[in-house]
Write a protein that holds these residues in place. Structure first.
Motif, mmCIF file in Angstrom:
data_model
loop_
_atom_site.group_PDB
_atom_site.id
_atom_site.type_symbol
_atom_site.label_atom_id
_atom_site.label_comp_id
_atom_site.label_asym_id
_atom_site.label_seq_id
_atom_site.Cartn_x
_atom_site.Cartn_y
_atom_site.Cartn_z
ATOM 1 N N THR B 79 -3.192 3.235 -4.019
ATOM 2 C CA THR B 79 -4.053 2.072 -3.749
ATOM 3 C C THR B 79 -4.023 1.118 -4.660
ATOM 4 O O THR B 79 -3.804 -0.039 -4.406
ATOM 5 N N LEU B 80 -4.352 1.724 -5.835
ATOM 6 C CA LEU B 80 -4.366 0.792 -7.026
ATOM 7 C C LEU B 80 -2.950 0.126 -7.488
ATOM 8 O O LEU B 80 -2.908 -1.036 -7.548
ATOM 9 N N GLU B 81 -2.059 0.749 -7.119
ATOM 10 C CA GLU B 81 -0.650 0.100 -7.048
ATOM 11 C C GLU B 81 -0.463 -0.576 -6.076
ATOM 12 O O GLU B 81 0.406 -1.484 -6.066
ATOM 13 N N ILE B 82 -0.836 -0.257 -4.779
ATOM 14 C CA ILE B 82 -0.800 -1.617 -3.957
ATOM 15 C C ILE B 82 -1.137 -2.753 -4.330
ATOM 16 O O ILE B 82 -0.755 -3.937 -4.138
ATOM 17 N N ILE B 83 -2.450 -2.736 -4.982
ATOM 18 C CA ILE B 83 -3.015 -3.978 -5.503
ATOM 19 C C ILE B 83 -2.154 -4.665 -6.395
ATOM 20 O O ILE B 83 -1.791 -5.720 -6.277
ATOM 21 N N HIS B 84 -1.417 -3.813 -6.975
ATOM 22 C CA HIS B 84 -0.665 -4.246 -8.224
ATOM 23 C C HIS B 84 0.609 -5.040 -7.641
ATOM 24 O O HIS B 84 1.131 -5.934 -8.208
ATOM 25 N N ARG B 85 1.184 -4.209 -6.662
ATOM 26 C CA ARG B 85 2.386 -4.755 -6.216
ATOM 27 C C ARG B 85 1.980 -5.920 -5.434
ATOM 28 O O ARG B 85 3.038 -6.929 -5.484
ATOM 29 N N TYR B 86 0.889 -6.154 -4.735
ATOM 30 C CA TYR B 86 0.562 -7.417 -4.050
ATOM 31 C C TYR B 86 0.551 -8.536 -5.088
ATOM 32 O O TYR B 86 0.928 -9.897 -4.881
#
Lengths: 1059, 147
Positions: B79-86
């Motif tokens: 999820t943290l990576e989802i944030i980062h990708r966003y």
């Protein structure tokens, strides 16, 4: 039912409007569209929640009136919708607008529809009654032929859709699973996933279609289907056991790196997909030995890859940073091991660069160095950075301090390449072959046993090999050419000439012909291709002085002196007094100087029509060697563009016995008694560790944050050639300099120092380096040191117009706060090192605070620093500085722009980096500072600062060659002649003015012509070619941007008038 | 994912996306509570916290907090990576994005989010594909303006 609703809607008076704005003035519309901006700004300016409430209520009532007014166009409605969303986000009720959002989605054209759908998805939830009104719109859009409309409909369906209306759209969405566009298929799958969540029974019949989605050729569609499978398997894992094989296969492909690279996330292949698959496999394998067994392999592989990807990158980086002369062999060996099993291009390029750098810095001996570089070239081959082979060859050619050792290194390289070429059926990358051909051509004379003929035979074998690219063939023929004078007689050479003078490749044929002609005159060839002279400066008689006799004869017979094409054209023009707006770049090619593409090249020729003897100061026998010169001399190993042919395949493993030996030695040296008690594996680890960390004691300073240059390098390049890029430029440059008077020469040097000063990366050393530069400076050596320094600081011309070059030191307080903040925000960081900046200027003040600003011209942006001083004896709270968004700029707040407390009589600085979005002529930034005094009284102060495009012009440091290339590639061309007074009309002073006031970089000076380059941040280059002709300064700009030349011309004229 | 919130250091909400049906009152309450909780946390504290029966994953980029709520069995690291990708997507679209871009073009930020996450699930992780979809829609707009 929904039909009726829609009809009812239609009947509502004033709600349906035509697309036409009805002739409303466009100015009104424009102001309308920036309403969100003013609303946002209005809210930012407020200081209390109460005021905000008032403002929003006002806004909402005006919006309410607008949306229900019959004259409101859809375009205005769209804008209203955006503001409604904003108000809702702030927590205010905007429900009166919901129906209009649905309407907008229904009636709007794409632009409005998109916002309408967005508003609907943000305003409503799936059980909201108004949602029913959307169904028909969705149905209509799903049937649209416009992809974007279909996408919008599917997007909204996947977010909110009334459960009872699913049957109305289900068949349409099912159809979309077969759509030709993957984005539509993907969204359809997600819509069905949504249906599965809210009404699983309704989609039961299409489970078979999900299987098709799982096998979709598009990764996105397949990945979307996994959401459904995860859900279904969670509910009933036994129903999907048969799919285990498919999931395993997919995961295998993912971890094996078979997916398109854009699914990689920071070099990890599709992590989201991996996790999804692992969760599915987890559910399928739970309490099921037989199914689990199917997954063991792939799980093992995923785990291994995950560790590898994650840790190896880190470990390698760490290893690279701790390398020193003692542990280099073992570290490079580890890196090579990883390099050989690595397949990802990025990893290879990165690693190969590191190995080459370490080898060059710390190589313990010649053999190791050459072996390591062989490995680098074999694996890195055609993907590595071109600097690597270039640096390697330069190192070999220039050598270091000990001549015998240089020769040994060269000999070793030659021997090693001959051995490699003897291996049958091995293909080396083209770049490696080029390196080999150059080295063999230059240094085969060092061999004892092998004769030049034997070497030539090996090169010939490569030449007739089909897998060798034609560029490499040119290198090979050049090598043969160099060896030919040393060979006594060789049939191979005759055969080669015979075969390749009829080659279909023009370049190869040209080289072959050159060889053929030179071969006919062995004496000439010997003098032309002397042994081991690649480092000697190649003096080219650019003035073509050997034609002097011919020219003189022509002149005596009444011929007009030669004028280059552009000069002729110009003179014609000035007679006609008409401006020529035709770009005349073509004149370059028509002037007949092959291979010279820059204006510099042309003017070299133009200068010498009458007085070539004067400029051609250093002439030798004056032979032109167009073809051979390319490979011979320093130019020979400049980077070359290479066609990517499929020859990476057979990169051979390089024998590494010598490396192994080194490691063994390192290992055996270690304490053996201790090792006895440990298991073998333990022992190996420990030995490795000790060989890794050797030399990392306190006495050796290793900078973990960057390789400190204090370490002495094994192969340190001779300083003589450190700064010059090509021999040719140096020569021309020297020639120009010497032709100046002593005064102008000094002035030029002055600039030159300033340039080098500016070039320096380590800016903190500015003053010291200035000093040391002076020590080298011949022109000032008679002065005592102190005087020299002061003289310099006096005479150092300011780079900028207002004569205020200073080193920028951020104020202490701000450094502290920035440092504090920087730990919070890892991205968006700006270094606060030293840059050149403007005067501090007061922008506004009142009885409590004063605000001053200055500009810091950083390399990549303009940094605006506002210093706020609290003049009062009171503490200020929540001091906040904001900059309004400006049309042409992008303003980024640097960390630390809100200061909770400002003590009495303190100063805080706020930094904003400003980037330009499109060129402008005049711009300004305005903003405000707000603060609270004693928790109650709040105040606000506005200010504004003018910006000029010059704030975003930076010197562009390029070589003359690059200048020439860029010059031809730019289409926007502006020319102007500027009249100057007699006193001004000296090129050096003109160039100096341009350099100082406009921040142009002086690329080169050739005779009475100067080449300058600059760039508009972030990276729009602009080139200037200027020429002095009597008292006229001819300015000629070219750029990729159409407005930049005009602007710079204007600035130049201003500067010239002013000086 | 249950919802995503973007808010500033001053606690101003910049973007909200709810993937579960909730009443406005409930949304407001959650937002207020979470903004307070997250802003009160020290910089070195963990990016994950348990909150009610959910897990909160947040990360601060300059002056902006990105905050996601996920369910118990969801993976907080990804999820943290989802944030980062966003953030990467925003950055690519706006070109070194800052808070102001999101304030003044929040509808664009929503469009990008909707191409990346749909109905609370990751829709497309290829940066190229997401931006292609956005550009396509933007292009059509341009086309429309011309005609």
């Amino acid at each position: 039912m929904s039909d009726i609703v829609e009809k009812t809607l239609t009947a509502l008076p004033g709600l349906f409007l035509q697309n036409q704005p009805g002739g409303g003035p466009s100015a009104a519309k424009a102001s309308f569209s920036s309403r969100l901006g003013s609303l946002v700004r209005g809210i930012t300016a407020l200081t209390s929640k109460h005021e905000e409430e008032k403002l929003i209520q006002q806004e909402l009532s005006s919006l309410k009136a607008t949306v229900s007014a019959p004259t409101t166009t859809l375009k205005m409605m769209k804008e209203c919708m955006v503001r409604l969303i904003y108000c809702e986000m702030l927590g205010y009720d905007a429900s009166f607008g919901y129906i209009h959002a649905i309407k907008l989605a229904q009636q709007g054209s794409l632009l409005e529809k998109r916002v309408g759908y967005l508003a609907v998805s943000l305003f409503l939830h799936e059980s909201h009654e108004l949602l029913l009104l959307l169904v028909n719109t969705v149905v209509k859009d799903l049937q649209s032929t416009n992809l974007v409309e279909v996408c919008m409909a599917l997007t909204v369906v996947s977010q909110i859709f009334p459960r009872e209306m699913i049957p109305a759209v289900l068949p349409l969405i099912e159809d979309k699973l077969q759509h030709s566009k993957e984005i539509i298929r993907r969204k359809a799958v997600l819509a069905l996933y949504k249906f599965h969540l809210i009404a699983p029974n309704q989609v039961q019949h299409i489970h078979i279609k999900f299987r098709k989605a799982l096998c979709d050729r598009d990764v996105g569609v397949m990945a979307a289907s996994l959401h459904i499978y995860l859900r279904m398997i969670k509910e009933n894992s036994s129903g999907y056991k048969d799919l285990t094989g498919s999931f395993v296969t997919i995961l295998k492909q993912v971890v094996g790196g078979k997916l398109p690279v854009d699914f990689n996330y920071h070099s990890v292949p599709a992590p989201w997909l991996q996790i999804q698959l692992l969760r599915i496999l987890g559910l399928l394998g739970k309490d099921d030995q037989r199914t689990s067994e199917l997954m063991y392999d792939v799980l093992d592989e995923s785990l291994r890859r995950a560790e590898l990807n994650h840790n190896v990158t880190y470990t390698l980086e760490l290893l690279y940073r701790i390398t020193n002369a003692q542990n280099v062999t073992v570290i490079v060996q580890k890196m090579l091991e990883y390099l050989h099993q690595s397949k990802e291009e990025y990893v290879i390029v990165n690693l190969v660069g590191k190995i080459a750098e370490l080898a060059e810095k710390y190589a313990p001996d010649n053999a190791w160095f050459i072996q390591t570089m062989n490995a680098v070239f074999s694996v890195g081959g055609d993907v590595m950075h071109p600097d690597i082979p270039n640096n390697f060859l330069r190192l070999l050619a220039e050598g270091f301090d000990d001549e015998t050792e240089d020769q040994q290194l060269r000999l070793y390289a030659v021997q090693s390449y001959l051995t490699l070429l003897d291996v049958e059926n091995v293909f080396y990358p083209q770049r490696f072959l080029q390196v080999m051909s150059w080295v063999l051509g230059e240094y085969s004379y060092l061999l004892d046993k092998e004769t030049p003929e034997e070497v030539i035979a090996k090169l010939y074998k490569l030449l007739i090999n089909d897998s060798v690219s034609s560029e490499t063939k040119a290198w090979l023929i050049a090598a043969v050419t160099k060896l030919t004078p040393q060979a006594h007689s060789s049939n191979t050479i005759d055969r080669l000439i015979q075969e390749f003078t009829i080659s279909l490749d023009t370049c190869v044929r040209q080289h072959a012909f050159e060889l053929k002609h030179l071969h006919e005159n062995v004496e000439l060839m010997r003098s032309l291709l002397p042994v081991d002279r690649s480092c000697e400066d190649l003096v080219v008689d650019a003035s073509l002085s050997f034609l002097d006799g011919f020219v003189a004869e022509g002149l005596s017979q009444g011929a007009a002196p030669y004028k280059p094409h552009h000069q002729r054209q110009e003179e014609n023009l000035s007679q006609e007094k008409v401006l020529n707006f035709e770009p005349y770049g073509l004149s370059f090619s028509s002037s007949g100087f092959t291979g010279r593409q820059s204006p510099a090249g042309i003017s070299l020729g133009s200068d010498v029509s009458g007085n070539s003897a004067e400029t051609g100061l250093k002439e030798t026998n004056g032979l032109k060697l167009e073809g051979i010169k390319k490979l011979w001399g320093r130019e020979g190993y400049l980077p070359k563009k290479e066609s990517k042919t499929g020859d990476e395949s057979g990169a051979p493993p390089i024998p590494q016995e010598s490396i192994m030996e080194n490691v063994d030695q390192a290992i055996t040296k270690k304490d053996q008694s201790q090792a006895l008690t440990q298991s073998k594996e333990e022992k190996e680890k420990q030995l490795l560790a000790s060989s890794l960390f050797v030399g990392l004691g306190s006495e050796s300073t290793v900078n973990l944050l960057g390789k400190a240059d204090t370490v002495s390098h094994k192969f340190r390049r001779k300083s003589k050639v450190k700064d010059t890029k090509s021999g040719e430029t140096t020569t021309t440059h020297n020639m120009t300099c010497s032709s100046f008077g002593s005064l102008s020469n000094a002035a030029y040097e002055d600039n030159y120092y300033l340039n080098t000063l500016h070039d320096r990366g380590d800016k903190e050393l500015k003053k010291f380096s200035l000093n040391s530069e002076l020590l080298d400076s011949e022109s000032l050596t008679e002065l005592p040191l102190v005087e020299k320094f002061s003289h310099c600081s006096l005479s150092t011309p300011s780079l900028f117009a207002d004569n205020n070059m200073e080193i920028f030191h951020p104020p202490q307080s701000s450094t502290a706060s920035v440092a504090n903040e920087s730990s919070l925000a890892s991205s968006f960081l700006e270094e606060t090192t030293e840059y050149i900046h403007s005067d501090v200027m007061k922008v506004c003040n009142n009885e409590t605070i004063s605000v001053s600003s200055n500009k810091v011209w950083k390399d990549d942006c303009l940094l605006m620093v506002w210093s706020v001083t609290n003049k009062s004896g009171l503490e200020l709270k929540n001091a906040n500085l904001e900059i309004f968004p400006a049309e042409n700029f992008k303003v980024t707040e640097q960390p630390g722009c809100c200061v909770p407390v400002m003590e009495a009589e303190s100063t805080k600085s706020f930094q904003f980096s400003v980037q330009i979005e499109k060129p402008f002529t005049k711009g300004n930034l305005s903003g405000f500072i707000s603060y609270h005094v004693m928790d109650t009284h709040s105040a606000q102060l506005e200010f504004s600062v003018d910006l000029s495009l010059l704030d975003f012009i930076r010197p562009l440091k390029i070589s003359s060659e690059d200048f020439g290339k860029l010059w031809l590639s730019f289409a926007n061309d502006v020319k102007q002649n500027v009249k100057m007074s007699e006193s001004q009309a000296a090129l050096p002073s003109v160039l100096k003015t341009l350099q100082q006031k406009l921040r142009l970089h002086i690329v080169d000076i050739i005779g009475n012509e100067g080449l300058l380059a600059c760039q508009l941040l972030p990276s729009i280059p602009c080139l200037l070619h200027c020429r002095i002709h009597a008292d006229v300064l001819a300015l000629w700009f070219r750029s990729s941007c159409s407005t930049l030349p005009d602007y710079l011309l204007y600035q130049c004229q201003k500067v010239m008038e002013g000086s | 994912m249950q919802f995503m919130l973007l808010f500033s250091r001053q606690g101003k909400l910049r973007l909200q996306k709810w993937y579960v049906p909730l009443s406005d009152k409930e949304k407001k309450k959650i937002t207020r509570e979470l903004v307070q909780t997250v802003l009160a946390r020290k910089p070195k504290m963990c990016s994950f916290l348990e909150w009610r029966d959910l897990k909160i994953v947040y990360k601060r980029y300059a002056s902006l907090y990105f905050c996601c709520a996920i369910e118990d069995q969801d993976n907080e690291l990804i999820t943290l990576e989802i944030i980062h990708r966003y953030v990467e997507l925003l950055d690519k679209y706006f070109g070194s994005v800052c808070e102001l871009d999101i304030i003044f073009n929040f509808e664009k930020a929503y469009f990008i989010l909707d191409e990346f996450l749909l109905g609370g699930e990751v829709q497309e992780t290829s940066k190229k594909n997401v931006l292609k979809a956005i550009e396509q829609a933007d292009l059509l707009q341009e086309f429309q303006k011309v005609h």
